[in-house]
Motif scaffolding. Structure first.
Motif, PDB file in Angstrom:
ATOM      1  N   VAL A  16      12.039 -20.789  -9.918  1.00  0.00           N
ATOM      2  CA  VAL A  16      10.969 -19.908  -9.426  1.00  0.00           C
ATOM      3  C   VAL A  16       9.611 -20.376  -9.934  1.00  0.00           C
ATOM      4  CG1 VAL A  16      10.032 -17.572  -9.571  1.00  0.00           C
ATOM      5  CG2 VAL A  16      12.465 -17.918  -9.107  1.00  0.00           C
ATOM      6  N   LEU A  17       9.548 -20.766 -11.196  1.00  0.00           N
ATOM      7  CA  LEU A  17       8.292 -21.311 -11.730  1.00  0.00           C
ATOM      8  C   LEU A  17       7.891 -22.584 -10.990  1.00  0.00           C
ATOM      9  CD1 LEU A  17       8.622 -20.825 -15.600  1.00  0.00           C
ATOM     10  CD2 LEU A  17       6.809 -19.920 -14.133  1.00  0.00           C
ATOM     11  N   GLY A  18       8.873 -23.432 -10.697  1.00  0.00           N
ATOM     12  CA  GLY A  18       8.576 -24.667  -9.969  1.00  0.00           C
ATOM     13  C   GLY A  18       8.020 -24.401  -8.586  1.00  0.00           C
ATOM     14  N   VAL A  19       8.628 -23.455  -7.868  1.00  0.00           N
ATOM     15  CA  VAL A  19       8.139 -23.098  -6.530  1.00  0.00           C
ATOM     16  C   VAL A  19       6.733 -22.517  -6.614  1.00  0.00           C
ATOM     17  CG1 VAL A  19       8.482 -21.530  -4.583  1.00  0.00           C
ATOM     18  CG2 VAL A  19      10.436 -22.751  -5.559  1.00  0.00           C
ATOM     19  N   GLU A  40       3.891  -2.159   4.736  1.00  0.00           N
ATOM     20  CA  GLU A  40       2.492  -2.551   4.747  1.00  0.00           C
ATOM     21  C   GLU A  40       2.018  -2.831   3.326  1.00  0.00           C
ATOM     22  OE1 GLU A  40       0.989   1.041   6.266  1.00  0.00           O
ATOM     23  OE2 GLU A  40       1.471   0.614   8.380  1.00  0.00           O
ATOM     24  N   VAL A  41       1.260  -3.896   3.175  1.00  0.00           N
ATOM     25  CA  VAL A  41       0.691  -4.223   1.863  1.00  0.00           C
ATOM     26  C   VAL A  41      -0.393  -3.208   1.534  1.00  0.00           C
ATOM     27  CG1 VAL A  41      -0.497  -5.960   0.483  1.00  0.00           C
ATOM     28  CG2 VAL A  41       1.146  -6.678   2.229  1.00  0.00           C
ATOM     29  N   ASP A  42      -0.258  -2.553   0.377  1.00  0.00           N
ATOM     30  CA  ASP A  42      -1.276  -1.570   0.002  1.00  0.00           C
ATOM     31  C   ASP A  42      -1.989  -1.918  -1.306  1.00  0.00           C
ATOM     32  OD1 ASP A  42       0.706  -1.037  -1.830  1.00  0.00           O
ATOM     33  OD2 ASP A  42       1.243   0.922  -0.994  1.00  0.00           O
ATOM     34  N   ARG A  43      -1.687  -3.103  -1.855  1.00  0.00           N
ATOM     35  CA  ARG A  43      -2.426  -3.537  -3.037  1.00  0.00           C
ATOM     36  C   ARG A  43      -2.376  -5.056  -3.155  1.00  0.00           C
ATOM     37  NH1 ARG A  43      -0.487  -0.465  -7.826  1.00  0.00           N
ATOM     38  NH2 ARG A  43       0.986  -2.139  -8.219  1.00  0.00           N
ATOM     39  N   TYR A  44      -3.528  -5.629  -3.480  1.00  0.00           N
ATOM     40  CA  TYR A  44      -3.637  -7.070  -3.678  1.00  0.00           C
ATOM     41  C   TYR A  44      -4.076  -7.344  -5.110  1.00  0.00           C
ATOM     42  CZ  TYR A  44      -3.386  -7.756   1.410  1.00  0.00           C
ATOM     43  OH  TYR A  44      -2.981  -7.777   2.715  1.00  0.00           O
ATOM     44  N   GLY A  45      -3.869  -8.581  -5.552  1.00  0.00           N
ATOM     45  CA  GLY A  45      -4.292  -8.976  -6.884  1.00  0.00           C
ATOM     46  C   GLY A  45      -4.776 -10.413  -6.895  1.00  0.00           C
ATOM     47  N   ASP A  46      -5.596 -10.730  -7.879  1.00  0.00           N
ATOM     48  CA  ASP A  46      -6.089 -12.096  -8.027  1.00  0.00           C
ATOM     49  C   ASP A  46      -4.928 -13.050  -8.269  1.00  0.00           C
ATOM     50  OD1 ASP A  46      -7.153 -14.380 -10.054  1.00  0.00           O
ATOM     51  OD2 ASP A  46      -8.712 -13.796  -8.632  1.00  0.00           O
ATOM     52  N   LYS A  47      -4.921 -14.180  -7.567  1.00  0.00           N
ATOM     53  CA  LYS A  47      -3.752 -15.058  -7.625  1.00  0.00           C
ATOM     54  C   LYS A  47      -3.532 -15.661  -9.011  1.00  0.00           C
ATOM     55  CE  LYS A  47      -5.520 -19.662  -6.316  1.00  0.00           C
ATOM     56  NZ  LYS A  47      -5.322 -20.781  -5.380  1.00  0.00           N
ATOM     57  N   THR A  48      -4.573 -15.781  -9.820  1.00  0.00           N
ATOM     58  CA  THR A  48      -4.385 -16.356 -11.153  1.00  0.00           C
ATOM     59  C   THR A  48      -3.499 -15.476 -12.030  1.00  0.00           C
ATOM     60  OG1 THR A  48      -6.446 -15.306 -11.882  1.00  0.00           O
ATOM     61  CG2 THR A  48      -6.572 -17.589 -11.120  1.00  0.00           C
ATOM     62  N   VAL A  49      -3.459 -14.179 -11.722  1.00  0.00           N
ATOM     63  CA  VAL A  49      -2.598 -13.258 -12.454  1.00  0.00           C
ATOM     64  C   VAL A  49      -1.357 -12.913 -11.644  1.00  0.00           C
ATOM     65  CG1 VAL A  49      -2.425 -10.971 -13.492  1.00  0.00           C
ATOM     66  CG2 VAL A  49      -4.535 -12.288 -13.724  1.00  0.00           C
ATOM     67  N   ALA A  50      -1.563 -12.521 -10.381  1.00  0.00           N
ATOM     68  CA  ALA A  50      -0.468 -12.023  -9.549  1.00  0.00           C
ATOM     69  C   ALA A  50       0.606 -13.083  -9.306  1.00  0.00           C
ATOM     70  CB  ALA A  50      -1.028 -11.523  -8.221  1.00  0.00           C
ATOM     71  N   ALA A  51       0.200 -14.347  -9.202  1.00  0.00           N
ATOM     72  CA  ALA A  51       1.176 -15.393  -8.901  1.00  0.00           C
ATOM     73  C   ALA A  51       2.174 -15.597 -10.033  1.00  0.00           C
ATOM     74  CB  ALA A  51       0.456 -16.709  -8.592  1.00  0.00           C
ATOM     75  N   PHE A  52       1.771 -15.267 -11.254  1.00  0.00           N
ATOM     76  CA  PHE A  52       2.647 -15.524 -12.401  1.00  0.00           C
ATOM     77  C   PHE A  52       3.140 -14.243 -13.072  1.00  0.00           C
ATOM     78  CE2 PHE A  52      -0.052 -19.266 -11.926  1.00  0.00           C
ATOM     79  CZ  PHE A  52       0.925 -20.272 -11.865  1.00  0.00           C
TER      80      PHE A  52
END
Length: 223
Positions: A16-19, A40-52
């Motif tokens: 998962v980390l590799g992907v 439906e998406v009801d919340r987004y986050g900055d990718k630098t935090v949300a991705a990990f």
């Protein structure tokens, strides 16, 4: 079994980390973090935090599962809880890993019915947990932990044998509900039922002062 499950969990986390690292540069600045029951998406986050966030949770849970005391193990009396906990750790890693991959797919623009896939996967997890519920021994960390189960091996064992059936059947029923496309608002009912039935049962068979158990009457007659 414990060693195999630990290795599988590590492989899932590494994959998962590799992907995540492989697609990170292609992700938009904001990626989905939460969906409602309508998909439906009801919340987004900055990718630098949300991705990990999820990979970090996977690592944290893997460490937690290795350090919590679920019972002593000796050569003469092996405790099955350690292997069962590792097994549950694999299920958690697989579910969170799937959620991470689905989140990345949605962020990259793919059309994915994430809530329905995730709920179906949760039911699969419940069905697989039902396989081992009846083998869990009394401990303060894992299982149906209420005062009356924690005080009695008899109540604990009877409750978890029943929970093995309710978890397994609720998982199968839940998967059927997802396949026939019932409204997502109804899908928590099988899971709630799987937990409530053994909980009520454990209360009904709990040890109470002055209550005569079957073995007690036998001992008195023999005396």
């Amino acid at each position: 079994m414990k060693t195999l499950c630990d290795r599988v969990s590590i492989c899932i986390i590494v994959a998962v980390l590799g992907v995540t690292l492989a697609v990170y540069s292609s992700l938009p600045p904001q990626i989905p973090m939460h969906w409602n029951f309508r998909g439906e998406v009801d919340r987004y986050g900055d990718k630098t935090v949300a991705a990990f966030l999820l990979p970090g949770l996977m690592i944290g849970l893997a460490v937690f599962f290795r350090v919590i005391p679920v019972g002593k193990r000796t050569p003469s009396a092996p405790n099955p809880n350690t292997a069962i906990l590792s097994y549950i750790g694999v299920l958690n890693a697989a579910l969170l890993g799937l959620l991470q991959c689905l989140t990345l797919a949605v962020a990259l623009g793919y059309r994915v019915d994430l809530p329905r896939i995730l709920v179906a996967s949760l039911f699969v997890m419940f069905a697989l947990m039902g396989v081992v519920m009846g083998r869990i021994r009394r401990n303060p960390w894992m299982g149906i932990k209420v005062p009356w189960t924690l005080e009695s091996d008899r109540v604990w064992d009877s409750t978890h044998r029943l929970a093995g059936w309710t978890f397994g059947l609720s998982g199968v029923l839940g998967m059927i509900l997802v396949l026939v496309n019932v409204p997502m608002e109804w899908t928590p009912l099988p899971i709630a039922t799987a937990v409530v039935i053994p909980l009520v049962y454990s209360f009904l068979i709990r040890d109470r002062p002055g209550r005569e158990l079957p073995g007690d009457a036998l001992d008195v007659s023999e005396g």
